[in-house]
Design an enzyme around this catalytic site. Structure first.
Site, mmCIF file in Angstrom:
data_model
loop_
_atom_site.group_PDB
_atom_site.id
_atom_site.type_symbol
_atom_site.label_atom_id
_atom_site.label_comp_id
_atom_site.label_asym_id
_atom_site.label_seq_id
_atom_site.Cartn_x
_atom_site.Cartn_y
_atom_site.Cartn_z
ATOM 1 N N CYS A 150 0.797 -1.088 0.118
ATOM 2 C CA CYS A 150 0.016 -0.078 0.185
ATOM 3 C C CYS A 150 0.759 1.305 0.028
ATOM 4 C CB CYS A 150 -0.965 0.040 0.959
ATOM 5 S SG CYS A 150 -2.375 1.120 0.983
ATOM 6 N N GLY A 151 1.676 1.400 -0.931
ATOM 7 C CA GLY A 151 2.574 2.525 -1.165
ATOM 8 C C GLY A 151 1.957 3.445 -2.163
ATOM 9 N N THR A 152 2.775 3.894 -3.181
ATOM 10 C CA THR A 152 2.636 4.859 -4.097
ATOM 11 C C THR A 152 1.353 4.400 -4.980
ATOM 12 O OG1 THR A 152 4.959 5.495 -4.236
ATOM 13 C CG2 THR A 152 3.451 6.389 -6.189
ATOM 14 N N VAL A 153 1.505 3.120 -5.451
ATOM 15 C CA VAL A 153 0.142 2.559 -6.433
ATOM 16 C C VAL A 153 -0.781 2.112 -5.442
ATOM 17 C CG1 VAL A 153 -0.123 0.870 -8.226
ATOM 18 C CG2 VAL A 153 2.107 2.070 -8.215
ATOM 19 N N GLY A 154 -0.454 1.170 -4.394
ATOM 20 C CA GLY A 154 -1.417 0.655 -3.613
ATOM 21 C C GLY A 154 -2.344 1.753 -2.965
ATOM 22 N N THR A 155 -1.850 2.724 -2.503
ATOM 23 C CA THR A 155 -3.071 3.702 -1.850
ATOM 24 C C THR A 155 -3.810 4.210 -3.109
ATOM 25 O OG1 THR A 155 -0.992 4.550 -0.667
ATOM 26 C CG2 THR A 155 -2.844 5.982 -0.528
ATOM 27 N N GLU A 157 -1.169 -5.461 -16.729
ATOM 28 C CA GLU A 157 -0.990 -4.186 -17.551
ATOM 29 C C GLU A 157 -0.179 -2.937 -17.119
ATOM 30 O OE1 GLU A 157 -2.586 -3.471 -20.986
ATOM 31 O OE2 GLU A 157 -0.837 -2.356 -20.677
ATOM 32 N N VAL A 206 4.208 -2.539 -17.725
ATOM 33 C CA VAL A 206 4.830 -1.687 -18.571
ATOM 34 C C VAL A 206 3.931 -0.514 -19.012
ATOM 35 C CG1 VAL A 206 5.705 -1.925 -21.086
ATOM 36 C CG2 VAL A 206 5.827 -3.850 -19.487
ATOM 37 N N LYS A 254 10.833 -3.916 -18.799
ATOM 38 C CA LYS A 254 9.553 -3.555 -19.774
ATOM 39 C C LYS A 254 10.011 -4.115 -21.091
ATOM 40 C CE LYS A 254 8.436 0.260 -16.758
ATOM 41 N NZ LYS A 254 8.624 1.855 -16.536
HETATM 42 N N1 LIG Z 1 5.307 3.945 -9.016
HETATM 43 C C1 LIG Z 1 5.082 3.800 -10.125
HETATM 44 O O1 LIG Z 1 5.156 4.774 -10.692
HETATM 45 C C2 LIG Z 1 4.986 2.531 -10.708
HETATM 46 C C3 LIG Z 1 5.199 1.387 -10.118
HETATM 47 N N2 LIG Z 1 5.183 0.079 -10.711
HETATM 48 C C4 LIG Z 1 5.137 -0.940 -9.803
HETATM 49 O O2 LIG Z 1 4.447 -1.193 -8.897
HETATM 50 C C5 LIG Z 1 5.016 -1.835 -7.703
HETATM 51 C C6 LIG Z 1 4.853 -0.926 -6.583
HETATM 52 O O3 LIG Z 1 5.439 0.258 -6.824
HETATM 53 P P1 LIG Z 1 5.001 1.620 -5.762
HETATM 54 O O4 LIG Z 1 3.706 1.681 -5.254
HETATM 55 O O5 LIG Z 1 5.885 2.780 -6.485
HETATM 56 O O6 LIG Z 1 6.120 1.037 -4.405
HETATM 57 P P2 LIG Z 1 6.028 1.792 -3.107
HETATM 58 O O7 LIG Z 1 7.653 1.262 -2.435
HETATM 59 O O8 LIG Z 1 5.608 2.855 -2.840
HETATM 60 O O9 LIG Z 1 4.902 0.568 -2.457
HETATM 61 C C7 LIG Z 1 5.534 -0.766 -2.076
HETATM 62 C C8 LIG Z 1 4.879 -0.979 -0.793
HETATM 63 O O10 LIG Z 1 4.748 -2.385 -0.407
HETATM 64 C C9 LIG Z 1 5.383 -2.514 0.707
HETATM 65 N N3 LIG Z 1 5.989 -3.837 1.217
HETATM 66 C C10 LIG Z 1 7.093 -3.996 1.078
HETATM 67 N N4 LIG Z 1 7.507 -5.362 1.381
HETATM 68 C C11 LIG Z 1 6.178 -5.679 1.900
HETATM 69 C C12 LIG Z 1 5.905 -7.076 2.830
HETATM 70 N N5 LIG Z 1 6.808 -7.850 2.901
HETATM 71 N N6 LIG Z 1 4.689 -7.172 3.052
HETATM 72 C C13 LIG Z 1 3.514 -6.059 2.757
HETATM 73 N N7 LIG Z 1 4.242 -4.859 2.172
HETATM 74 C C14 LIG Z 1 5.248 -4.906 1.841
HETATM 75 C C15 LIG Z 1 6.194 -1.444 1.130
HETATM 76 O O11 LIG Z 1 6.193 -1.147 2.614
HETATM 77 C C16 LIG Z 1 5.511 -0.099 0.425
HETATM 78 O O12 LIG Z 1 4.499 0.467 1.139
HETATM 79 C C17 LIG Z 1 6.301 -2.027 -8.069
HETATM 80 O O13 LIG Z 1 6.363 -3.440 -8.536
HETATM 81 C C18 LIG Z 1 6.807 -1.256 -9.208
HETATM 82 O O14 LIG Z 1 7.776 -1.613 -9.993
HETATM 83 C C19 LIG Z 1 4.750 0.046 -12.095
HETATM 84 C C20 LIG Z 1 4.588 0.964 -12.753
HETATM 85 C C21 LIG Z 1 4.775 2.486 -12.337
HETATM 86 N N1 LIG Z 2 10.362 4.266 -12.394
HETATM 87 C C1 LIG Z 2 9.492 4.070 -13.431
HETATM 88 C C2 LIG Z 2 8.004 3.976 -13.083
HETATM 89 C C3 LIG Z 2 7.349 3.201 -13.734
HETATM 90 O O1 LIG Z 2 7.341 2.167 -14.241
HETATM 91 C C4 LIG Z 2 9.427 5.068 -14.525
HETATM 92 O O2 LIG Z 2 10.082 6.275 -14.212
HETATM 93 O O3 LIG Z 2 9.019 5.011 -15.556
HETATM 94 NA NA NA Z 3 0.258 -0.496 -19.234
#
Ligand SMILES: NC(=O)C1=CN([C@@H]2O[C@H](COP(=O)(O)OP(=O)(O)OC[C@H]3O[C@@H](n4cnc5c(N)ncnc54)[C@H](O)[C@@H]3O)[C@@H](O)[C@H]2O)C=CC1
Ligand SMILES: N[C@@H](CC=O)C(=O)O
Ligand code: NA
Length: 434
Positions: A13-18, A131, A134, A207
Site C-alpha cells: 500500500c505504497g504509491t500505487v497501492g494507496t 497491464e 509496462v 519492460k
Molecule cells: N510507482 C510507479 O510509478 C510505478 C510502479 N510500478 C510497480 O508497482 C509496484 C509498486 O510500486 P510503488 O507503489 O511505487 O512502490 P512503493 O515502494 O511506494 O510501495 C510498495 C509498498 O510495499 C510495501 N511492502 C514491502 N514489503 C512488504 C511486505 N513484505 N509485505 C507487505 N508490504 C510490503 C512497502 O512498505 C510499500 O508501502 C512495483 O512493482 C513497481 O515496479 C509499476 C509502474 C509504475
Molecule cells: N520508475 C519508473 C516507474 C514506472 O514504471 C519510471 O520512471 O518510468
Molecule cells: Na500499461
C-alpha cells in the site's frame, strides 16, 4: 468463490497501492455496475500497519502477514503492488496454483522469472494480468496480448521509462548536464532516492523483456536484453544531436527478423539513441511514455500516455481487476501465455545499428584517411563526416551507415588505439533515419 461478490486482497500500500484503494472506494458503484457484482477488499498486507495511508481505509484490513492473506479462503483476486522478486514470487505462485486470479504491476519479477508465474497460472487454471507493469496507464499489453494476435508484430520501439525521459527532455530543453537534470527530477518527485534502476536502464530492460515476450510469442527475460544506461549522455552529446536536427532518448527496441544464418530470431536492446526530431518518439517530453509498434498487416501503431505515478498506474491495475472479476463471475479465463514460437535471442553484436562518433584528433595531414581506413577495415560505411577546430583542437564527427554492432564496437576500439586520436568524446547509436 462467493457468487454475489468478488473478494480482493491487496499486497502493498505504497504509491500505487494507496491509489488502488482510493479508486476502489471512489468508483465502487460504477465498478459494481460494470462487473455485475460488488468488489470487496478483504485485506491489505503492509510492512508497517500503523502508517497513515488515507483516512477512509478501515484499519482492521491491515495485516503484516501477506502469505496468510493470500491463502485465505475468502480471497478471489490477489493484487500485488509491492515489487521485487521475493517474497512476491512466492505469494503469487501460491495464489495462482490455488486458482486465485492475480493482478500485478511487478515488472522486475515478470522480466526475471515470468515463466514461474505463467506456469503456476496454467497449473491453477487462473488469470494473470499485468497491464501496469509496462508503460503504466497506457493500454499496451492487452493490445499486444489480444488485439494484435491475428497479426505478426515485427518491431516495438519505445520510451518506457518516465524518469529518464524527463531527464533527457530537460537536458534537451535547457542544455543542462545529466547531474543537474537528475537533481530536478528528484526535486519534482520523478526520480526515486536511488535512481539506479531508471538511469542505468534496468527498469526499461525489464519492460523490454515483457514487451518482446508478448510481441514475439517467445519467453524473453531481462538477462536476454542488451542494456546500456543513460548516465554517460552529456550536454555536449545533446548539443551535437541538436546540430544534426536530432534529440537523444533512452529507447527500448525489440525486433524480430533473420539472424546472420537466416534463422528467424529476436533482438532486444535498451540504450540511449539519437533520433531525428521528425521521429514520432522525439516529441514525447516530460515523464511521458510512448511505444511505437510495427506489425505486418496493421502497419504502424503508436501508444502514448503516462507511464509512471500512483494514479495512472492504479488505472491500469483497476482495469485488470475488472477483467479478472468478470472472468470469475462468468467462469471464463484471460488468454493464457503464448510462447509457442521459441525464437532464439540474437546477440547485440548482430544487431544492425548506426553510430554517431565524436573524436578529438590532431589536425594533421592524413588523419582523415587513417580514421576512414579503420572504418573500412571493419566494413563499416561512413555516411557523413564533419570537422571543426584546427591543429591540436580538431573534432571529427562521423555518422555511419547501418552495420552489425560488433563491427562498430571493434571500429571504436581500434580508433581508441590510434596516436592521432586524442580521445573519443562520445559514441551514440542512431535510430530512425537521422
Ligand atoms: N510507482 C510507479 O510509478 C510505478 C510502479 N510500478 C510497480 O508497482 C509496484 C509498486 O510500486 P510503488 O507503489 O511505487 O512502490 P512503493 O515502494 O511506494 O510501495 C510498495 C509498498 O510495499 C510495501 N511492502 C514491502 N514489503 C512488504 C511486505 N513484505 N509485505 C507487505 N508490504 C510490503 C512497502 O512498505 C510499500 O508501502 C512495483 O512493482 C513497481 O515496479 C509499476 C509502474 C509504475
Ligand atoms: N520508475 C519508473 C516507474 C514506472 O514504471 C519510471 O520512471 O518510468
Ligand atoms: Na500499461
Amino acid at each position: 468463490m462467493s457468487s454475489d461478490k468478488v473478494r480482493l486482497a491487496l499486497l502493498g500500500c505504497g504509491t500505487v497501492g494507496t491509489e488502488v484503494v482510493r479508486l476502489l472506494h471512489e468508483q465502487s458503484a460504477d465498478l459494481t455496475a460494470r462487473i455485475g457484482a460488488p468488489l470487496e477488499l478483504v485485506g491489505i498486507a503492509v510492512r508497517r500497519p500503523g502508517r497513515q495511508r488515507g483516512s477512509d481505509i478501515d484499519p482492521a484490513l491491515f495485516t503484516t502477514d501477506a502469505l496468510g492473506l493470500v491463502k485465505r479462503d475468502d480471497v478471489d483476486v490477489v493484487i500485488e503492488v509491492v515489487g521485487g522478486i521475493e517474497p512476491a514470487r512466492s505469494w503469487l505462485t501460491e495464489a495462482l496454483r490455488a486458482g486465485k486470479s492475480v493482478v500485478t504491476a511487478n515488472k522486475a519479477l515478470l522480466a526475471e522469472d515470468g515463466a514461474t508465474l505463467h506456469d503456476a497460472a496454467a497449473e491453477g487454471g487462473a488469470d494473470l494480468y499485468y497491464e501496469a507493469a509496462v508503460a503504466g496507464a497506457i493500454p499496451l499489453l492487452r493490445p499486444l496480448r489480444e488485439s494484435l494476435h491475428g497479426d505478426r508484430v515485427t518491431r516495438v520501439t519505445g520510451i518506457v521509462n518516465g524518469t529518464t525521459n524527463f531527464i533527457l527532455s530537460s537536458m534537451d530543453a535547457t542544455g543542462a548536464g545529466f547531474g543537474e537534470a537528475l537533481d530536478e527530477a528528484t526535486e519534482l518527485g520523478y526520480a526515486e532516492a536511488d535512481p539506479t534502476a531508471d538511469v542505468e536502464g534496468f527498469d526499461a530492460a525489464a519492460k523490454a523483456a515483457i514487451l518482446a515476450s508478448l510481441a514475439f510469442h517467445t519467453r524473453v527475460t531481462a538477462a536476454d536484453v542488451f542494456r546500456e544506461g543513460m548516465t554517460g549522455v552529456t550536454a555536449a552529446d545533446m548539443a551535437s544531436a541538436k546540430e544534426m536536427g536530432c534529440t537523444i532518448k533512452l529507447l527500448c527496441i525489440a525486433q524480430r527478423g533473420p539472424d546472420s544464418a537466416g534463422t528467424d530470431s529476436v533482438s532486444v536492446r535498451v540504450h540511449p539513441a539519437m533520433i531525428p526530431r521528425s521521429h514520432p518518439l522525439a516529441g514525447v517530453g516530460d515523464a511521458f511514455n510512448a511505444v511505437f509498434v510495427e506489425a505486418e498487416a496493421a502497419g504502424q501503431l503508436m501508444f502514448y500516455g503516462r507511464g509512471a505515478g500512483g494514479t495512472p498506474t492504479a488505472s491500469a491495475v483497476l482495469g485488470d481487476i475488472v477483467a479478472a472479476a468478470r472472468n470469475r463471475l462468468s467462469g471464463t479465463r484471460a488468454p493464457s501465455e503464448s510462447s509457442y514460437a521459441h525464437l532464439p535471442i540474437r546477440p547485440i553484436g548482430e544487431s544492425v545499428t548506426r553510430y554517431h562518433i565524436s573524436l578529438d584528433v590532431a589536425d594533421r595531414q592524413g588523419v582523415l584517411a587513417t580514421v576512414a581506413g579503420v572504418f573500412a577495415q571493419h566494413e563499416v560505411s561512413i555516411a557523413t563526416v564533419r570537422q571543426s577546430g584546427r591543429e591540436d583542437d580538431a573534432t571529427l564527427v562521423i555518422v555511419t551507415h547501418g552495420a552489425p554492432d560488433a563491427n562498430l564496437a571493434a571500429t571504436v576500439e581500434d580508433l581508441r588505439a590510434l596516436d592521432i586520436v586524442r580521445s573519443i568524446a562520445s559514441v551514440l547509436r542512431v535510430e530512425g533515419g537521422a
